[in-house]
Design an enzyme around this catalytic site. Structure first.
Site, PDB file in Angstrom:
ATOM      1  N   THR A 101       0.787  -1.108   0.004  1.00 53.84           N
ATOM      2  CA  THR A 101       0.050   0.039  -0.085  1.00 53.84           C
ATOM      3  C   THR A 101       0.950   1.122   0.000  1.00 53.84           C
ATOM      4  O   THR A 101       1.576   1.390   0.895  1.00 53.84           O
ATOM      5  CB  THR A 101      -1.191  -0.025   1.152  1.00 53.84           C
ATOM      6  N   PRO A 102       0.961   2.158  -1.233  1.00 54.84           N
ATOM      7  CA  PRO A 102       1.718   3.362  -1.040  1.00 54.84           C
ATOM      8  C   PRO A 102       1.026   4.119  -0.083  1.00 54.84           C
ATOM      9  O   PRO A 102      -0.124   4.407   0.375  1.00 54.84           O
ATOM     10  CB  PRO A 102       1.347   4.075  -2.309  1.00 54.84           C
ATOM     11  N   GLU A 205     -11.485 -13.887   4.833  1.00 52.59           N
ATOM     12  CA  GLU A 205     -10.321 -14.110   6.034  1.00 52.59           C
ATOM     13  C   GLU A 205     -10.902 -14.428   7.297  1.00 52.59           C
ATOM     14  O   GLU A 205     -10.477 -14.823   8.232  1.00 52.59           O
ATOM     15  CB  GLU A 205      -9.403 -12.721   6.151  1.00 52.59           C
ATOM     16  N   ASP A 288       3.717 -13.162   4.596  1.00 46.45           N
ATOM     17  CA  ASP A 288       4.749 -12.100   5.198  1.00 46.45           C
ATOM     18  C   ASP A 288       5.775 -12.909   5.418  1.00 46.45           C
ATOM     19  O   ASP A 288       5.738 -13.265   6.717  1.00 46.45           O
ATOM     20  CB  ASP A 288       4.010 -11.231   6.330  1.00 46.45           C
TER      21      ASP A 288
END
Length: 379
Positions: A101-102, A205, A288
Site C-alpha cells: 500500500t503506497p 479471512e 509475510d
C-alpha cells in the site's frame, strides 16, 4: 543441518504471488532498519512472530504498525525492496509478485507516487544486478481507508500500469478484515478491472464476510487471497464455492500465516486440503515471510509433509502457479520453458528424497495462546 529434503525444496523453482512488501522484511534487514532509528526503541520481538508463537489478527496488524515506523523514507523502501527481492531469489523463487500500500510520510517527504516509483526502481536495480527472478508489482488498497482513498490508489495503479513497462500488473485489496466493507470499494475495484488491472482480493479471512464475499465474487477477482472461510465446512456456503469453482478463480494459500494468525487451528486443518482435493487451482504463498518467520521453500515442505504430497505433486503445484500469475502470456511461456529445463535436474538430483515424511521441526506444537502481547501502537 540442511537435509536432502531442504535442498530439494530450495532448488525447486517456485512462484510467489502473495507477498506483502513490509511483512516480508527479514531479520537481517530489520537489524539495519532498527540501527537507523534507535530513538524508536523497537526490538526484534515486536516485528516478527517466532516459532511456537501465535497471535490474533488484531495483534498481527499491530506488528505491521511497528514495521511502518521503521520504513518511512524513500531510502528505507529502496533497501527493503531490494533485500526482499534478493532473498526470494535465493530461495529459488523465479517469479514474484510483490504487493504494498503506497503511503504518504510528510516528515520524510515520501508521497504515494514516490513510494511506488521507489519499489519499481528497486525491481529494476535487482534486474540490472543480475537477480535470477522476474518481479512484478501489485498496488494495494487498504480497506480501512475508505472509498475515496481506494479510488485515488486505483488511479495511481492505472497510471503506473501504463508507464512502468509492465512492472505494475494489478491491484490488491487487503488490510484489517474487521474494518470497513468491500461494498464501499466496489467502484474503485470496478474501475481497476475496466482499465485492465488484474485483481487479487483478500476475501473471507474471517467468518463474518459471507455477504461481502458474494459481492466481490461478482466482479469477479482474478485471484483470491486466503479465502479461509469460503467453504461450508468452516461457515462459508455452497454458493460461494460454486462461484469460485465456476469462474475457476485461483486461491493464494498461506499455511504458516493462517496458523500463526489464529484463523486456522492447525496445519492439518488448513483449507488447502479442501480445495486441493477438488483439483481447484491453489498457489502456496508466504504472505509475510518476515513477520511469520518462513520462506516459500518451507511452505512447500509443510504442505508436502502435512498432506502427503509426492515430488510429482509438489512439482505440479509449483508449475501450476505460473498460469495463476498476472504475467503476460509470453512471460508465462518462458517460465514454463524454464520449469521444463529444470525438471530433470531437480528431480533426478534427489531420487531418495521423501518429501512427505513427518517434518515435525517445521510445525512444532503451538500453544493455545500467544506468549507475547503487543499493545496498540498508533501509526
Amino acid at each position: 543441518m540442511e537435509t536432502e529434503a531442504d535442498i530439494f525444496f530450495r532448488k525447486l523453482p517456485k512462484v510467489e504471488l502473495h507477498a506483502h512488501l513490509n511483512g516480508s522484511v527479514s531479520f537481517e534487514t530489520m537489524e539495519k532498519l532498527i540501527a537507523r532509528k534507535p530513538h524508536l526503541n523497537i526490538e526484534h520481538s515486536m516485528t516478527a512472530i517466532r516459532s511456537g508463537q501465535r497471535r490474533t489478527l488484531d495483534e498481527c496488524f499491530q506488528v505491521f504498525k511497528v514495521i511502518h515506523q521503521l520504513i518511512d523514507s524513500e531510502e528505507d523502501i529502496l533497501m527493503v525492496a531490494k533485500d526482499v527481492i534478493h532473498e526470494f531469489a535465493a530461495d529459488g523463487v523465479k517469479y514474484l509478485e510483490l504487493r504494498s500500500t503506497p503511503r504518504n510520510e510528510p516528515k520524510t517527504g515520501l508521497s504515494k507516487r514516490i513510494y511506488i516509483e521507489t519499489v519499481i526502481e528497486a525491481i529494476r536495480q535487482c534486474k540490472h544486478e543480475g537477480a535470477d527472478i522476474d518481479v512484478r508489482f501489485l498496488v494495494a488498497i487498504d480497506r480501512r481507508n475508505g472509498p475515496e482513498v481506494a479510488m485515488e490508489t486505483t488511479k495511481l495503479a492505472e497510471d503506473f500500469m501504463l508507464s512502468s513497462d509492465g512492472v505494475v500488473v494489478g491491484l490488491d485489496l487487503s488490510g484489517d478484515p474487521t474494518v470497513g466493507n468491500g461494498k464501499d470499494l466496489l467502484l474503485a475495484l470496478q474501475r481497476a478491472r475496466n482499465c485492465g488491472l488484474k485483481l487479487a482480493l483478500h476475501m473471507s479471512e474471517i467468518p463474518s464476510q459471507k455477504e461481502e464475499s458474494e459481492l466481490l465474487l461478482d466482479l469477479p477477482p482474478d485471484r483470491i487471497g486466503h479465502g479461509t472461510f469460503l467453504h461450508p465446512e468452516v461457515g462459508g456456503s455452497d454458493s460461494l464455492v460454486d462461484k469460485v469453482c465456476k469462474q475457476n478463480i485461483p486461491l493464494e494459500l498461506c499455511l504458516t500465516s493462517n496458523v500463526k494468525g489464529l484463523t486456522v487451528p492447525s496445519y492439518d486443518e488448513h483449507h488447502f486440503q479442501y480445495w486441493y482435493k477438488r483439483r481447484h487451482p491453489c498457489v502456496l504463498c508466504t504472505d509475510d515471510k518476515g513477520v511469520f518467520c518462513t520462506d516459500l521453500s518451507q511452505e512447500y515442505q509443510l504442505a508436502a509433509s502435512t498432506f502427503g504430497l509426492s515430488q510429482e505433486d509438489v512439482w505440479a503445484l509449483s508449475q501450476q502457479a505460473i498460469q495463476c500469475s498476472f504475467a503476460p502470456e509470453p512471460v508465462k511461456q518462458q517460465l514454463n520453458q524454464r520449469w521444463a529445463k529444470l525438471r530433470p535436474e531437480v528431480l533426478s538430483l534427489f531420487p531418495s528424497c521423501t518429501v512427505n515424511q513427518d517434518f515435525s521441526r517445521l510445525h512444532p506444537k503451538l500453544p493455545d495462546s500467544a506468549p507475547v502481547q503487543i499493545g496498540a501502537i498508533s501509526e
